[in-house]
Design a protein around this motif. Structure first.
Motif, mmCIF file in Angstrom:
data_model
loop_
_atom_site.group_PDB
_atom_site.id
_atom_site.type_symbol
_atom_site.label_atom_id
_atom_site.label_comp_id
_atom_site.label_asym_id
_atom_site.label_seq_id
_atom_site.Cartn_x
_atom_site.Cartn_y
_atom_site.Cartn_z
ATOM 1 N N GLN A 176 0.977 -1.187 0.124
ATOM 2 C CA GLN A 176 -0.079 -0.069 -0.183
ATOM 3 C C GLN A 176 0.773 1.262 -0.160
ATOM 4 O OE1 GLN A 176 -2.269 -0.949 3.448
ATOM 5 N NE2 GLN A 176 -4.183 -1.453 2.196
ATOM 6 N N LEU A 177 0.726 1.943 -0.974
ATOM 7 C CA LEU A 177 1.700 3.401 -1.079
ATOM 8 C C LEU A 177 0.250 4.486 -0.851
ATOM 9 C CD1 LEU A 177 3.485 2.697 -4.361
ATOM 10 C CD2 LEU A 177 3.998 2.278 -2.045
ATOM 11 N N THR A 178 1.139 5.549 -0.195
ATOM 12 C CA THR A 178 0.213 6.874 -0.166
ATOM 13 C C THR A 178 1.064 7.936 -0.837
ATOM 14 O OG1 THR A 178 -0.448 6.178 2.020
ATOM 15 C CG2 THR A 178 -0.764 8.427 1.437
ATOM 16 N N VAL A 179 0.623 8.322 -1.872
ATOM 17 C CA VAL A 179 1.302 9.240 -2.878
ATOM 18 C C VAL A 179 0.740 10.634 -2.543
ATOM 19 C CG1 VAL A 179 2.002 9.792 -5.152
ATOM 20 C CG2 VAL A 179 1.767 7.425 -4.428
ATOM 21 N N THR A 180 1.522 11.761 -2.188
ATOM 22 C CA THR A 180 1.480 13.078 -2.099
ATOM 23 C C THR A 180 1.895 13.989 -3.218
ATOM 24 O OG1 THR A 180 1.041 12.814 0.256
ATOM 25 C CG2 THR A 180 1.045 15.143 -0.511
ATOM 26 N N LEU A 181 1.374 14.518 -3.898
ATOM 27 C CA LEU A 181 1.611 15.401 -5.007
ATOM 28 C C LEU A 181 1.418 16.906 -4.633
ATOM 29 C CD1 LEU A 181 1.012 13.801 -8.467
ATOM 30 C CD2 LEU A 181 2.818 13.601 -7.091
ATOM 31 N N THR A 182 2.231 17.987 -4.613
ATOM 32 C CA THR A 182 2.280 19.233 -4.252
ATOM 33 C C THR A 182 2.577 20.029 -5.209
ATOM 34 O OG1 THR A 182 2.665 18.488 -1.849
ATOM 35 C CG2 THR A 182 2.523 20.955 -2.357
ATOM 36 N N GLY A 183 1.415 21.096 -5.844
ATOM 37 C CA GLY A 183 1.948 21.947 -6.727
ATOM 38 C C GLY A 183 1.542 23.397 -6.207
ATOM 39 N N LYS A 184 0.771 23.854 -6.950
ATOM 40 C CA LYS A 184 0.454 25.419 -6.319
ATOM 41 C C LYS A 184 -1.056 25.686 -6.739
ATOM 42 C CE LYS A 184 2.120 30.284 -6.682
ATOM 43 N NZ LYS A 184 2.885 31.246 -7.620
ATOM 44 N N ALA A 185 -1.505 26.209 -5.717
ATOM 45 C CA ALA A 185 -3.276 26.866 -6.093
ATOM 46 C C ALA A 185 -3.393 27.825 -6.840
ATOM 47 C CB ALA A 185 -3.887 26.928 -4.599
ATOM 48 N N GLY A 186 -4.468 28.067 -7.697
ATOM 49 C CA GLY A 186 -4.476 29.363 -8.242
ATOM 50 C C GLY A 186 -5.814 29.544 -8.996
ATOM 51 N N HIS A 187 -6.019 30.584 -9.601
ATOM 52 C CA HIS A 187 -7.397 31.039 -9.974
ATOM 53 C C HIS A 187 -7.702 30.248 -11.395
ATOM 54 C CE1 HIS A 187 -11.001 32.954 -11.521
ATOM 55 N NE2 HIS A 187 -10.953 33.774 -10.447
ATOM 56 N N ALA A 188 -8.874 29.282 -11.431
ATOM 57 C CA ALA A 188 -9.068 28.306 -12.631
ATOM 58 C C ALA A 188 -9.313 29.579 -13.843
ATOM 59 C CB ALA A 188 -10.370 27.713 -12.426
ATOM 60 N N GLY A 189 -9.795 30.808 -13.498
ATOM 61 C CA GLY A 189 -10.064 31.493 -14.786
ATOM 62 C C GLY A 189 -8.924 32.413 -15.214
ATOM 63 N N THR A 190 -8.025 32.870 -14.255
ATOM 64 C CA THR A 190 -7.005 33.773 -14.800
ATOM 65 C C THR A 190 -5.540 33.215 -14.929
ATOM 66 O OG1 THR A 190 -6.568 34.280 -12.442
ATOM 67 C CG2 THR A 190 -8.409 35.681 -13.578
ATOM 68 N N THR A 191 -5.398 31.957 -14.384
ATOM 69 C CA THR A 191 -3.926 31.378 -14.446
ATOM 70 C C THR A 191 -3.881 30.872 -16.023
ATOM 71 O OG1 THR A 191 -4.189 30.908 -12.243
ATOM 72 C CG2 THR A 191 -2.305 30.006 -13.465
ATOM 73 N N PRO A 192 -2.927 31.304 -16.806
ATOM 74 C CA PRO A 192 -2.945 30.638 -18.246
ATOM 75 C C PRO A 192 -2.304 29.197 -18.010
ATOM 76 C CG PRO A 192 -1.579 32.809 -17.809
ATOM 77 C CD PRO A 192 -2.152 32.478 -16.499
#
Ligand code: HGY
Ligand code: MN
Ligand code: MN
Length: 414
Positions: free
Chosen positions: A216-232
């Motif tokens: 059993q693996l627990t995988v955590t991926l971390t990026g960056k939150a942002g606005h769905a409308g204004t982030t290219p």
């Protein structure tokens, strides 16, 4: 038949009452109010079967029928009483009921064992609470420390240690749960097959010779939150998109490995989980199993590589392997004994591999261990429609009853 299928049905129906999702399958998480109520019921049934009952530091319920001498190793029988969310009424429960029925028969027939008989109802086999299955059997085998319990967390971020303490148990005393190999003579579990083989072949009893290896693996991926409308689109660090590239490959790795290797992503948590927010973090489970250890390791390695390939352009990855158990053979002598009982009783039986994990795979590292399967209707499990007739369970219990009488060297003292 010594075993009462009527009583087995009553036991099953009563245990199924302790359920957080009535009408939508059975949900009995470890350390939940339903588990607490189930423990009270288990204690009462075990006492009525003439057992000396105790609860250990992590909430396993253990009933003992003393033998000729307390220094003799015990024959332990039972299974787990936790469930998956919206699961069935038989996974784990059938094995706990087997042990209750056998203890009741010992009581009714005045059977006195030389080797003590121990009936166990185990917590947290499924891993549905803390993403680490086989927790009770692993603790008894000495694989779990207080630190492990402090690190394991449920989906609310509460640690297993905290949940145990809140329920009145003692995670800091987890080492008191450990069983020395010399304290056990055997462990025998009954479980529903959770697959189609017994039903399709019209066979009464499955006798497991090998349980598949699993991780059993627990995988955590971390990026960056942002606005769905204004982030290219070319300026995003979207953890969910990265996870989707990994998740879509896991099944192919298993198919390519062959040997009945399987891989499943069953749990996926997205943060902050807003429809107009770019996901900054994703946590998901990967469950990989194979009867061939080389294939198991191969798919784990391929999965790790796929995860690392996504850890670019502002995405970071963390992989926690919460469980790894190699393919595990059951004890040949116990397996032979169970087969002999089947033949004597005129039940059809077949030797088979278990594709599901069970506490038996951990106990096998401690003591000679056997695992008996009874049929699952349509091979269905981890589903509200999971079903096995009480009469089918009774046949499995009868087989184990005779094997346990032999192994405990029980006699009726009139
Ligand atoms: O996942 C399993 O194999 C078992 O039901 N815990
Ligand atoms: Mn189970
Ligand atoms: Mn299960």
């Amino acid at each position: 038949m010594n075993v009462s299928s009527t009583r087995i049905k009553r036991f099953l129906d009563e245990l199924a009452e302790f359920n957080a999702t009535p009408g939508k399958g059975i949900t009995r998480m470890s350390y939940s109010p339903q588990a607490r109520e189930a423990r009270g019921w288990l204690r009462k049934q075990m006492e009525q079967a003439g057992l000396q009952v105790r609860k250990d530091a992590m909430g396993n319920v253990i009933g003992t029928l003393p033998g000729a001498s307390p220094s003799l190793p015990a024959v332990m029988i039972g299974s787990h009483f936790d469930t998956v969310p919206h699961g069935g009424a038989f996974d784990g429960a059938a094995g706990v009921i087997m042990a209750l029925e056998i203890a009741t028969l010992f009581h009714e027939q005045g059977l006195k064992p030389d080797y003590p008989l121990e009936v166990v109802a185990l917590v947290e086999e499924e891993g549905a609470s803390f993403e680490r299955g086989l927790l009770a059997s692993s603790a008894m085998a000495g694989h779990i420390t207080a630190q492990t319990l402090a690190n394991l967390r449920d989906s609310a971020g509460i640690s297993a240690a905290q949940r145990m303490a809140d329920a009145g148990y003692a995670p800091q005393e987890i080492t008191s749960v450990v069983r020395a190999p010399e304290s056990l003579k055997a462990f025998i579990e009954l479980h529903i097959e959770q697959g189609p083989v017994l039903e399709q072949t019209g066979t009464d009893i499955g006798i497991v010779d090998v349980i598949v290896g699993m991780t059993q693996l627990t995988v955590t991926l971390t990026g960056k939150a942002g606005h769905a409308g204004t982030t290219p689109m070319d300026r995003r660090q979207d953890a969910l998109v990265a996870a989707s590239h990994i998740i879509s490959q896991v099944g192919d790795f298993a198919r390519q490995a062959g040997e009945a290797t399987v891989a499943t992503v069953g749990k996926l948590q997205v943060y902050p989980n807003g429809s107009n927010v770019i996901p900054h973090q994703v946590v998901f489970s990967v469950d990989i199993r194979s009867r061939d250890e080389q294939k198991l390791r191969q798919v784990i390695e391929q999965t790790r590589e796929a995860i690392h390939r996504q850890a670019v352009d502002g995405i970071s990855a963390n992989i926690e392997q919460t469980l790894y158990v190699p393919p595990t053979p059951m004890d040949p002598e116990i397996t032979h004994n169970l087969g002999q009982q089947c033949d004597k009783l005129g039940f059809s039986c077949k030797t088979m591999v278990s594709g599901a994990g069970h506490d038996a795979m951990i106990f096998a590292g401690l003591t000679p261990t056997g695992l008996v399967f009874v049929p699952s209707r349509d091979g269905l499990s981890h589903h509200p429609d999971e079903w096995t007739d009480a009469e089918q369970i009774a046949k499995g219990v009868e087989v184990i009853f005779h094997a346990v009488k032999t192994i405990t060297e029980a006699r009726s003292h009139d």
